[in-house]
Design a protein around this motif. Structure first.
Motif, PDB file in Angstrom:
ATOM      1  N   ILE A   4      -4.588  41.560  19.473  1.00  0.00           N
ATOM      2  CA  ILE A   4      -3.306  42.043  18.971  1.00  0.00           C
ATOM      3  C   ILE A   4      -2.224  41.855  20.032  1.00  0.00           C
ATOM      4  O   ILE A   4      -1.077  41.567  19.724  1.00  0.00           O
ATOM      5  CB  ILE A   4      -3.407  43.524  18.558  1.00  0.00           C
ATOM      6  CG1 ILE A   4      -4.342  43.661  17.362  1.00  0.00           C
ATOM      7  CG2 ILE A   4      -2.044  44.093  18.225  1.00  0.00           C
ATOM      8  CD1 ILE A   4      -4.657  45.087  16.990  1.00  0.00           C
ATOM      9  N   LEU A   5      -2.595  42.004  21.318  1.00  0.00           N
ATOM     10  CA  LEU A   5      -1.616  41.910  22.395  1.00  0.00           C
ATOM     11  C   LEU A   5      -1.235  40.473  22.729  1.00  0.00           C
ATOM     12  O   LEU A   5      -0.204  40.238  23.332  1.00  0.00           O
ATOM     13  CB  LEU A   5      -2.150  42.600  23.658  1.00  0.00           C
ATOM     14  CG  LEU A   5      -2.320  44.109  23.564  1.00  0.00           C
ATOM     15  CD1 LEU A   5      -2.890  44.644  24.854  1.00  0.00           C
ATOM     16  CD2 LEU A   5      -0.993  44.779  23.274  1.00  0.00           C
ATOM     17  N   HIS A  22       4.633  42.234  21.236  1.00  0.00           N
ATOM     18  CA  HIS A  22       3.388  42.510  20.513  1.00  0.00           C
ATOM     19  C   HIS A  22       2.707  43.788  20.998  1.00  0.00           C
ATOM     20  O   HIS A  22       1.782  44.263  20.364  1.00  0.00           O
ATOM     21  CB  HIS A  22       2.419  41.335  20.639  1.00  0.00           C
ATOM     22  CG  HIS A  22       2.920  40.109  19.954  1.00  0.00           C
ATOM     23  ND1 HIS A  22       2.747  39.880  18.618  1.00  0.00           N
ATOM     24  CD2 HIS A  22       3.614  39.043  20.418  1.00  0.00           C
ATOM     25  CE1 HIS A  22       3.305  38.737  18.286  1.00  0.00           C
ATOM     26  NE2 HIS A  22       3.834  38.203  19.368  1.00  0.00           N
ATOM     27  N   ALA A  23       3.123  44.308  22.149  1.00  0.00           N
ATOM     28  CA  ALA A  23       2.536  45.549  22.658  1.00  0.00           C
ATOM     29  C   ALA A  23       3.156  46.721  21.919  1.00  0.00           C
ATOM     30  O   ALA A  23       4.355  46.736  21.640  1.00  0.00           O
ATOM     31  CB  ALA A  23       2.789  45.675  24.150  1.00  0.00           C
ATOM     32  N   PHE A  28       2.251  51.648  25.378  1.00  0.00           N
ATOM     33  CA  PHE A  28       2.242  50.679  26.476  1.00  0.00           C
ATOM     34  C   PHE A  28       3.437  50.843  27.399  1.00  0.00           C
ATOM     35  O   PHE A  28       3.291  50.998  28.613  1.00  0.00           O
ATOM     36  CB  PHE A  28       2.200  49.260  25.897  1.00  0.00           C
ATOM     37  CG  PHE A  28       2.240  48.183  26.938  1.00  0.00           C
ATOM     38  CD1 PHE A  28       1.119  47.912  27.699  1.00  0.00           C
ATOM     39  CD2 PHE A  28       3.395  47.461  27.161  1.00  0.00           C
ATOM     40  CE1 PHE A  28       1.147  46.917  28.665  1.00  0.00           C
ATOM     41  CE2 PHE A  28       3.437  46.468  28.123  1.00  0.00           C
ATOM     42  CZ  PHE A  28       2.309  46.195  28.876  1.00  0.00           C
ATOM     43  N   TRP A  29       4.631  50.781  26.847  1.00  0.00           N
ATOM     44  CA  TRP A  29       5.828  50.782  27.696  1.00  0.00           C
ATOM     45  C   TRP A  29       6.041  52.097  28.416  1.00  0.00           C
ATOM     46  O   TRP A  29       6.445  52.111  29.590  1.00  0.00           O
ATOM     47  CB  TRP A  29       7.054  50.401  26.875  1.00  0.00           C
ATOM     48  CG  TRP A  29       7.023  48.961  26.486  1.00  0.00           C
ATOM     49  CD1 TRP A  29       6.896  48.459  25.226  1.00  0.00           C
ATOM     50  CD2 TRP A  29       7.067  47.838  27.359  1.00  0.00           C
ATOM     51  NE1 TRP A  29       6.858  47.088  25.265  1.00  0.00           N
ATOM     52  CE2 TRP A  29       6.969  46.682  26.572  1.00  0.00           C
ATOM     53  CE3 TRP A  29       7.175  47.693  28.737  1.00  0.00           C
ATOM     54  CZ2 TRP A  29       6.985  45.404  27.104  1.00  0.00           C
ATOM     55  CZ3 TRP A  29       7.187  46.411  29.272  1.00  0.00           C
ATOM     56  CH2 TRP A  29       7.100  45.297  28.461  1.00  0.00           C
ATOM     57  N   ILE A  33       6.139  52.227  32.531  1.00  0.00           N
ATOM     58  CA  ILE A  33       7.329  52.740  33.219  1.00  0.00           C
ATOM     59  C   ILE A  33       6.989  53.996  34.007  1.00  0.00           C
ATOM     60  O   ILE A  33       7.457  54.187  35.137  1.00  0.00           O
ATOM     61  CB  ILE A  33       8.464  52.979  32.200  1.00  0.00           C
ATOM     62  CG1 ILE A  33       8.943  51.631  31.662  1.00  0.00           C
ATOM     63  CG2 ILE A  33       9.607  53.760  32.819  1.00  0.00           C
ATOM     64  CD1 ILE A  33       9.890  51.710  30.502  1.00  0.00           C
ATOM     65  N   THR A  34       6.141  54.861  33.461  1.00  0.00           N
ATOM     66  CA  THR A  34       5.735  56.062  34.179  1.00  0.00           C
ATOM     67  C   THR A  34       4.938  55.717  35.427  1.00  0.00           C
ATOM     68  O   THR A  34       5.169  56.288  36.501  1.00  0.00           O
ATOM     69  CB  THR A  34       4.899  56.979  33.262  1.00  0.00           C
ATOM     70  OG1 THR A  34       5.678  57.298  32.103  1.00  0.00           O
ATOM     71  CG2 THR A  34       4.487  58.248  33.964  1.00  0.00           C
TER      72      THR A  34
END
Length: 126
Positions: A4-5, A22-23, A28-29, A33-34
């Protein structure tokens, strides 16, 4: 789930082939970022608490690969920076190659993505 990714045609997700879309956004994001923020904040706090001359020196060199003298340490540090930059250029080249040829790098040069013994056997038999 890895398929999928991947971008269309099993290409690596990158900005050039719209593979990053696609993520799944929330999971994911936010995690990426964290993680980056935690690392940067930790580095900033450590930099304020101590005055290190070499910010990349974490004191971990159990088998003394970094060199014994300052000249050897400087050489190894420069080599590490050079190899890191070379690796970044290589992966950028892969992304540009996938974008330009519109197919996965793995399909274009499959010998680079096989175990060494298999690749050597194929080269010897060719």
């Amino acid at each position: 789930d890895l398929p999928i990714l991947l971008a269309s045609g099993d290409r690596v997700p990158s900005v050039l082939n719209d593979g990053l879309s696609h993520a799944s956004f929330p999971a994911f994001w936010i995690a990426i970022i964290t993680a980056a923020a935690v690392i940067e904040i930790q580095e900033s706090v450590e930099a304020n608490l101590s005055c290190k001359l070499n910010p990349s020196d974490k004191g971990f060199d159990p088998i003394n690969l970094g060199g014994k003298t300052m000249e050897q340490k400087h050489f190894m540090h420069e080599a590490e920076l050079f190899n890191g930059r070379l690796g970044m250029l290589a992966i950028t080249g892969f992304a540009i190659q996938e974008w330009f040829l519109n197919s996965a790098v793995v399909d274009q040069i499959p010998i680079f993505f096989k175990p060494l013994n298999v690749a050597m056997e194929q080269l010897m038999n060719a």
